[in-house]
Design a protein around this motif. Structure first.
Motif, short mmCIF file in Angstrom:
data_model
loop_
_atom_site.label_atom_id
_atom_site.label_comp_id
_atom_site.label_asym_id
_atom_site.label_seq_id
_atom_site.Cartn_x
_atom_site.Cartn_y
_atom_site.Cartn_z
N LEU A 1 -3.76 -3.43 7.70
CA LEU A 1 -3.13 -4.75 7.54
C LEU A 1 -1.65 -4.65 7.18
CD1 LEU A 1 -5.99 -6.38 5.42
CD2 LEU A 1 -5.71 -6.46 7.91
N ASN A 2 -1.02 -3.57 7.53
CA ASN A 2 0.35 -3.33 7.07
C ASN A 2 1.35 -4.38 7.51
OD1 ASN A 2 -0.29 -0.93 5.70
ND2 ASN A 2 -0.19 0.26 7.58
N ASN A 3 1.16 -5.00 8.66
CA ASN A 3 2.14 -5.93 9.21
C ASN A 3 1.93 -7.38 8.77
OD1 ASN A 3 3.81 -4.15 10.75
ND2 ASN A 3 2.14 -3.93 12.21
N PHE A 4 0.88 -7.62 7.99
CA PHE A 4 0.58 -8.99 7.58
C PHE A 4 0.91 -9.21 6.11
CE2 PHE A 4 -2.45 -8.12 11.04
CZ PHE A 4 -2.14 -9.16 11.89
N LYS A 5 1.22 -10.45 5.76
CA LYS A 5 1.33 -10.82 4.36
C LYS A 5 -0.06 -10.78 3.74
CE LYS A 5 5.33 -13.83 5.09
NZ LYS A 5 5.86 -15.20 5.01
N LYS A 6 -0.13 -10.34 2.49
CA LYS A 6 -1.42 -10.19 1.83
C LYS A 6 -1.37 -10.79 0.42
CE LYS A 6 -1.01 -5.82 2.78
NZ LYS A 6 -0.03 -5.88 3.88
N ILE A 7 -2.43 -11.53 0.09
CA ILE A 7 -2.62 -12.05 -1.26
C ILE A 7 -3.94 -11.49 -1.77
CG2 ILE A 7 -3.03 -14.09 -2.68
CD1 ILE A 7 -1.32 -15.68 -0.69
#
Length: 214
Positions: free
Chosen positions: A31-37
């Motif tokens: 998931l490196n390219n996505f924003k993560k919460i």
């Protein structure tokens, strides 16, 4: 549209409760390219440090009290500032291309409110993703698909939706459901507002099924 723009309009929300670093790292690796919460209901400051040392996380919330997965999901949805939000279990591995394919399905199907991938176990055997609501048929019966299909209910382990639509229709998870049945309840309310749920045949995820905590 630039490639970065294509990634940057999706936020991944992951709710944790006493998860191991080995489990969650397998999920975050894709998931490196996505924003993560990340919402941690176990207030594990040591896990937070280890994750932040190895991955970029947009927001990492430590909750001092465990209010349940439904409340954690709602907390993450409200924090999401992107057009799309994906709820993802810490034991669910999905590749970038499969997430982008889910997004394309939402774009092409205006009445679709939630889209989910087809899930497999670590040995690539089909596992349960979606099916009828419990009052309409057998739960946990695995669908063998040959294409995308509209379903009545889908697991919250991996689902993508437009953030604003969930907010506008007030389709947050009912927090009276601490863990189980919250996804059935949400999906039932989605159909009441005339929207659809799709399970994608071409998008895949690996649902590792972490240890039961109760």
């Amino acid at each position: 549209m630039s490639i970065s723009k294509y990634y940057n309009d999706i936020t991944i929300v992951i709710v944790l409760y006493y998860e191991s670093y080995d489990l969650i790292s397998k999920t975050l690796n894709n998931l490196n390219n996505f924003k993560k919460i990340i919402i941690d209901n176990s207030n594990n400051i040591y896990l937070k440090k280890k994750i932040e040392d190895n991955f970029h996380v947009s927001e990492y919330i430590l909750n001092k009290r465990n209010n349940g997965f439904s409340a954690g999901h709602n907390q993450g949805i409200r924090l999401s500032s992107t057009k799309y939000t994906m709820l993802l279990g810490p034991d669910c591995i999905i590749k970038e291309k499969d997430i982008l394919n889910l997004k394309d399905i939402l774009i092409k199907n205006e009445k679709c409110l939630i889209v989910a991938p087809t899930s497999y176990d670590n040995n690539m055997n089909l596992t349960y993703t979606s099916g009828p609501l419990p009052e309409n048929g057998d739960k946990d019966k695995i669908l063998h698909l040959s294409g995308d299909v509209c379903v009545q209910s889908v697991l919250a382990a991996c689902m993508l939706f437009e953030t604003k639509k969930i907010i506008d229709y007030d389709l947050f998870f009912d927090e009276i459901f601490f863990l189980y049945f919250s996804d059935d309840d949400l999906c039932r309310r989605i159909y009441k507002v005339g929207k659809h749920i799709i399970q994608s045949f071409d998008s895949k995820c690996i649902h590792q099924h972490g240890n039961i905590k109760i």
